[in-house]
Design a protein around this motif. Structure first.
Motif, PDB file in Angstrom:
ATOM      1  N   ALA A  48       0.830  -1.211   0.000  1.00 26.19           N
ATOM      2  CA  ALA A  48       0.000   0.000   0.000  1.00 26.19           C
ATOM      3  C   ALA A  48       0.859   1.253   0.000  1.00 26.19           C
ATOM      4  CB  ALA A  48      -0.930  -0.009   1.214  1.00 26.19           C
ATOM      5  N   ARG A  49       2.032   1.213   0.620  1.00 27.20           N
ATOM      6  CA  ARG A  49       2.938   2.363   0.614  1.00 27.20           C
ATOM      7  C   ARG A  49       3.426   2.693  -0.796  1.00 27.20           C
ATOM      8  NH1 ARG A  49       5.332   4.304   4.941  1.00 27.20           N
ATOM      9  NH2 ARG A  49       7.319   4.563   3.840  1.00 27.20           N
ATOM     10  N   LEU A  50       3.367   1.704  -1.679  1.00 28.63           N
ATOM     11  CA  LEU A  50       3.775   1.919  -3.073  1.00 28.63           C
ATOM     12  C   LEU A  50       2.587   2.300  -3.958  1.00 28.63           C
ATOM     13  CD1 LEU A  50       6.189  -1.137  -3.435  1.00 28.63           C
ATOM     14  CD2 LEU A  50       6.792   1.228  -2.907  1.00 28.63           C
ATOM     15  N   GLY A  51       1.394   2.382  -3.356  1.00 22.72           N
ATOM     16  CA  GLY A  51       0.211   2.778  -4.118  1.00 22.72           C
ATOM     17  C   GLY A  51      -0.739   1.659  -4.461  1.00 22.72           C
ATOM     18  N   ALA A  52      -0.502   0.458  -3.936  1.00 15.86           N
ATOM     19  CA  ALA A  52      -1.394  -0.662  -4.211  1.00 15.86           C
ATOM     20  C   ALA A  52      -2.725  -0.477  -3.488  1.00 15.86           C
ATOM     21  CB  ALA A  52      -0.744  -1.974  -3.780  1.00 15.86           C
ATOM     22  N   ARG A  53      -3.780  -1.033  -4.058  1.00 14.61           N
ATOM     23  CA  ARG A  53      -5.116  -0.989  -3.451  1.00 14.61           C
ATOM     24  C   ARG A  53      -5.550  -2.427  -3.144  1.00 14.61           C
ATOM     25  NH1 ARG A  53      -8.924   2.062  -7.419  1.00 14.61           N
ATOM     26  NH2 ARG A  53     -10.393   1.621  -5.717  1.00 14.61           N
ATOM     27  N   ILE A  54      -5.506  -2.799  -1.869  1.00 14.91           N
ATOM     28  CA  ILE A  54      -5.773  -4.174  -1.456  1.00 14.91           C
ATOM     29  C   ILE A  54      -6.704  -4.158  -0.253  1.00 14.91           C
ATOM     30  CG2 ILE A  54      -4.732  -6.361  -0.698  1.00 14.91           C
ATOM     31  CD1 ILE A  54      -2.075  -5.302  -1.927  1.00 14.91           C
ATOM     32  N   ARG A  55      -7.754  -4.982  -0.294  1.00 11.69           N
ATOM     33  CA  ARG A  55      -8.700  -5.099   0.806  1.00 11.69           C
ATOM     34  C   ARG A  55      -8.634  -6.514   1.368  1.00 11.69           C
ATOM     35  NH1 ARG A  55     -13.426  -5.170  -2.032  1.00 11.69           N
ATOM     36  NH2 ARG A  55     -12.285  -5.167  -4.012  1.00 11.69           N
ATOM     37  N   LEU A  56      -8.481  -6.605   2.686  1.00 10.14           N
ATOM     38  CA  LEU A  56      -8.413  -7.908   3.341  1.00 10.14           C
ATOM     39  C   LEU A  56      -9.776  -8.326   3.853  1.00 10.14           C
ATOM     40  CD1 LEU A  56      -5.088  -7.583   5.389  1.00 10.14           C
ATOM     41  CD2 LEU A  56      -5.439  -8.691   3.175  1.00 10.14           C
ATOM     42  N   ASP A  57     -10.050  -9.638   3.719  1.00 13.27           N
ATOM     43  CA  ASP A  57     -11.319 -10.184   4.210  1.00 13.27           C
ATOM     44  C   ASP A  57     -11.054 -11.612   4.664  1.00 13.27           C
ATOM     45  OD1 ASP A  57     -13.923 -10.803   4.795  1.00 13.27           O
ATOM     46  OD2 ASP A  57     -14.561 -11.020   2.705  1.00 13.27           O
ATOM     47  N   GLY A  58     -10.762 -11.779   5.965  1.00 13.12           N
ATOM     48  CA  GLY A  58     -10.474 -13.106   6.495  1.00 13.12           C
ATOM     49  C   GLY A  58      -9.228 -13.691   5.865  1.00 13.12           C
ATOM     50  N   ASP A  59      -9.382 -14.873   5.253  1.00 12.17           N
ATOM     51  CA  ASP A  59      -8.230 -15.519   4.627  1.00 12.17           C
ATOM     52  C   ASP A  59      -8.049 -15.078   3.181  1.00 12.17           C
ATOM     53  OD1 ASP A  59     -10.308 -16.761   3.297  1.00 12.17           O
ATOM     54  OD2 ASP A  59      -9.698 -18.803   3.790  1.00 12.17           O
ATOM     55  N   GLY A  60      -8.769 -14.035   2.760  1.00 14.27           N
ATOM     56  CA  GLY A  60      -8.682 -13.569   1.387  1.00 14.27           C
ATOM     57  C   GLY A  60      -8.246 -12.124   1.283  1.00 14.27           C
ATOM     58  N   GLY A 100      -6.337  -3.659  -9.288  1.00 10.91           N
ATOM     59  CA  GLY A 100      -5.188  -3.219 -10.055  1.00 10.91           C
ATOM     60  C   GLY A 100      -5.164  -1.709 -10.237  1.00 10.91           C
ATOM     61  N   VAL A 101      -3.967  -1.135 -10.222  1.00 10.68           N
ATOM     62  CA  VAL A 101      -3.798   0.304 -10.409  1.00 10.68           C
ATOM     63  C   VAL A 101      -2.952   0.551 -11.656  1.00 10.68           C
ATOM     64  CG1 VAL A 101      -4.034   0.828  -7.955  1.00 10.68           C
ATOM     65  CG2 VAL A 101      -1.762   0.328  -8.897  1.00 10.68           C
ATOM     66  N   ASP A 102      -3.019   1.790 -12.167  1.00 17.60           N
ATOM     67  CA  ASP A 102      -2.279   2.124 -13.391  1.00 17.60           C
ATOM     68  C   ASP A 102      -0.771   2.138 -13.160  1.00 17.60           C
ATOM     69  OD1 ASP A 102      -4.613   2.346 -14.836  1.00 17.60           O
ATOM     70  OD2 ASP A 102      -4.822   4.504 -14.462  1.00 17.60           O
ATOM     71  N   GLY A 103      -0.358   2.466 -11.942  1.00 21.08           N
ATOM     72  CA  GLY A 103       1.069   2.522 -11.679  1.00 21.08           C
ATOM     73  C   GLY A 103       1.356   2.540 -10.191  1.00 21.08           C
ATOM     74  N   LEU A 104       2.549   2.087  -9.832  1.00 17.64           N
ATOM     75  CA  LEU A 104       3.037   2.158  -8.455  1.00 17.64           C
ATOM     76  C   LEU A 104       4.102   3.239  -8.369  1.00 17.64           C
ATOM     77  CD1 LEU A 104       3.483  -1.690  -7.814  1.00 17.64           C
ATOM     78  CD2 LEU A 104       1.540  -0.268  -7.123  1.00 17.64           C
ATOM     79  N   LYS A 105       4.293   3.772  -7.184  1.00 18.41           N
ATOM     80  CA  LYS A 105       5.314   4.801  -6.973  1.00 18.41           C
ATOM     81  C   LYS A 105       6.271   4.356  -5.873  1.00 18.41           C
ATOM     82  CE  LYS A 105       2.796   8.818  -8.686  1.00 18.41           C
ATOM     83  NZ  LYS A 105       2.408  10.223  -8.438  1.00 18.41           N
ATOM     84  N   GLY A 106       7.547   4.548  -6.118  1.00 19.98           N
ATOM     85  CA  GLY A 106       8.564   4.110  -5.183  1.00 19.98           C
ATOM     86  C   GLY A 106       8.441   4.769  -3.818  1.00 19.98           C
ATOM     87  N   ALA A 107       8.856   4.050  -2.776  1.00 22.27           N
ATOM     88  CA  ALA A 107       8.811   4.543  -1.400  1.00 22.27           C
ATOM     89  C   ALA A 107       9.687   3.641  -0.546  1.00 22.27           C
ATOM     90  CB  ALA A 107       7.374   4.539  -0.874  1.00 22.27           C
ATOM     91  N   PRO A 108      10.060   4.088   0.643  1.00 18.57           N
ATOM     92  CA  PRO A 108      10.745   3.190   1.572  1.00 18.57           C
ATOM     93  C   PRO A 108       9.756   2.152   2.116  1.00 18.57           C
ATOM     94  CG  PRO A 108      11.082   5.508   2.150  1.00 18.57           C
ATOM     95  CD  PRO A 108       9.972   5.468   1.165  1.00 18.57           C
ATOM     96  N   VAL A 109      10.159   0.880   2.133  1.00 21.20           N
ATOM     97  CA  VAL A 109       9.300  -0.185   2.646  1.00 21.20           C
ATOM     98  C   VAL A 109      10.123  -1.107   3.541  1.00 21.20           C
ATOM     99  CG1 VAL A 109       7.603  -0.162   0.768  1.00 21.20           C
ATOM    100  CG2 VAL A 109       9.702  -1.525   0.539  1.00 21.20           C
ATOM    101  N   MET A 110       9.415  -1.936   4.311  1.00 21.21           N
ATOM    102  CA  MET A 110      10.058  -2.815   5.279  1.00 21.21           C
ATOM    103  C   MET A 110       9.679  -4.260   4.993  1.00 21.21           C
ATOM    104  SD  MET A 110      11.972  -2.344   8.107  1.00 21.21           S
ATOM    105  CE  MET A 110      11.439  -0.783   8.847  1.00 21.21           C
ATOM    106  N   ALA A 111      10.667  -5.129   4.827  1.00 17.31           N
ATOM    107  CA  ALA A 111      10.398  -6.548   4.632  1.00 17.31           C
ATOM    108  C   ALA A 111      10.009  -7.184   5.953  1.00 17.31           C
ATOM    109  CB  ALA A 111      11.637  -7.233   4.064  1.00 17.31           C
ATOM    110  N   THR A 112       8.958  -8.007   5.944  1.00 20.07           N
ATOM    111  CA  THR A 112       8.484  -8.661   7.164  1.00 20.07           C
ATOM    112  C   THR A 112       8.852 -10.128   7.234  1.00 20.07           C
ATOM    113  OG1 THR A 112       6.355  -9.060   6.067  1.00 20.07           O
ATOM    114  CG2 THR A 112       6.546  -7.069   7.434  1.00 20.07           C
TER     115      THR A 112
END
Length: 429
Positions: free
Chosen positions: A350-362, A367-379
């Motif tokens: 989401a920090r890169l511009g993704a649009r994702i909705r969580l619903d339980g195990d799903g 999809g978006v037209d483009g992502l934008k760079g940002a600092p992110v953290m690997a988990t």
């Protein structure tokens, strides 16, 4: 602490050699405890987890030698390791060693099978779920081991040796099947393992054990029969190609566009995932000893997937596929049925511009037209790879922190990608 810096927008073109599978190499290395003779493993990847397990085995008294470089060998073509457990001096695996890697708990099987006892630390928590060891313990009990939990340690004893038995797993477990195979190989009598994992890494372990003198039937199916033998010998074995690394780079090509030959791998190791990628718009062909992946011009199509045990869609490719779906022309749904808490990469995407909705195990990915760079953290390990894939397609610069996760499972990742045109580098911290 090291970071990975990516400037996105470059298609990938070239050749990427696929390393040996970490998830196969680890149980194979542990199997060296089953014999006093030397087990020689080639195509072993140079990874942090491999180094960690070598330290654990050394603590037992296992001698190891890493062969010198050979003509044509590069940093990403694997290494040969010789392991000799002829003088095991200890069957105790302390917390400070086991806590670094969950798979190291599997040493309990060959230790109790060969020496009649083992004291191994519980592996502790995990970022992507609890992954309990109860099924592994159950398998050992079915073979006659007595189990005691003492101060955070699992103490297994079989002073008169393990006995063949019937192991019915209530759910598919790769770790449990590894443990059952190694324990049953030296048990007195015949063992039947039902609802066994069918993953290629399980089959690879079984094939190596057979070379060592084990009598195993049905590996690769849901029912495996093991006729115990009193002793195993040494052998030489090539670690199979890493299907998760193969799928990760295939998804990177599908994400960025381009044309890449993935060398030294086999499509049958991940055919379901490759079929899904073709539905998403990638073109995949078998070529020589590898797979060619390309996507030029056509867009990414949304595809719904559900993770399942092999031969289904691997849970270890779920995060990477989610990154790909962030650029699809529509909405996709991804269900995670193997591990709980394996959507922690969603907030970083989401920090890169993704649009994702969580619903339980799903998770629903719009999809978006483009992502934008940002600092992110690997988990975790696979989430790290997902952020790399997203960063390769994002506009501007993406910096991925905590890349020690990547070093656990991807050999020379930035080198392999940069050779194919990616603008990616490791920043020492």
């Amino acid at each position: 602490m090291d970071r990975i810096r990516i400037r996105g927008g470059q298609p990938l073109n070239g050749t990427i050699p696929i390393s040996g599978a970490k998830n196969a190499a680890l149980p194979l290395m542990i199997a060296s405890l089953l014999t006093e003779e030397t087990l020689e493993l080639s195509n072993v990847p140079r990874l942090a987890d491999i180094a960690s397990l070598l330290r654990i085995l050394s603590n037992f008294g296992v001698d190891h030698m890493i062969a010198g470089r050979r003509p044509g060998e590069t940093q990403e073509t694997g290494q040969t390791i010789r392991l000799t457990a002829g003088s095991v001096v200890d069957t105790f695996a302390p917390y400070e060693l086991v806590s670094t890697m969950r798979a190291s708990f599997w040493v309990i099987a060959p230790l109790v099978a060969r020496f009649g006892e083992a004291r191994v630390s519980m592996p502790g928590g995990c970022a992507i779920g609890t992954r309990p060891v109860d099924l592994l313990i159950m398998a050992l009990e079915k073979l006659g081991a007595t189990i005691e939990i003492d101060g955070g340690y699992v103490v297994a004893r079989a002073p008169d040796g393990l006995k063949g038995g019937e192991i019915d797993f209530p759910k598919v477990t790769v770790g449990g099947t590894h443990v059952a195979l190694m324990a049953a190989a030296l048990a007195d009598g015949t063992t039947v393992i039902r609802n066994a994992a069918r993953e290629p890494e399980v089959t690879d372990l079984a094939e190596c054990l057979v070379k060592m003198g084990a009598r195993i039937e049905g590996a690769g199916t849901s029912e495996i029969t093991v006729h115990g033998v009193p002793k195993l010998n040494g052998t030489s074995h090539d670690v199979l190609p890493d299907r998760i690394e193969t799928g990760t780079y295939a998804m990177a090509v599908a994400m960025t566009g381009g044309n890449v030959l993935l060398e030294n791998t086999k499509p049958e190791l991940l055919q379901f995932a490759l079929d899904v990628l073709e539905q998403a718009g990638a073109k995949i062909t078998r070529e020589g000893n590898g797979i060619r992946v390309y996507r030029n011009g056509n867009g990414i199509q949304p595809v719904d997937v559900t993770t399942d045990p092999f031969p289904g869609f691997p849970t270890d490719l779920q995060a990477q596929f989610m990154a790909l779906m962030t650029r699809a022309g529509g909405t996709s749904r991804i269900r995670e049925t193997i591990f709980e808490n394996r959507f922690m990469h969603v907030q970083e995407l989401a920090r890169l511009g993704a649009r994702i909705r969580l619903d339980g195990d799903g998770a629903f990915v719009d999809g978006v037209d483009g992502l934008k760079g940002a600092p992110v953290m690997a988990t975790d390990l696979r989430a790290s790879a997902c952020l790399v894939i997203a960063g390769l397609a994002a506009e501007g610069e993406t910096t991925i922190n905590r890349v020690y996760h990547l070093d656990r499972g991807f050999e020379a990742l930035e080198t392999k990608l940069s050779r194919c045109g990616a603008d990616i580098e490791r920043v020492k911290g």
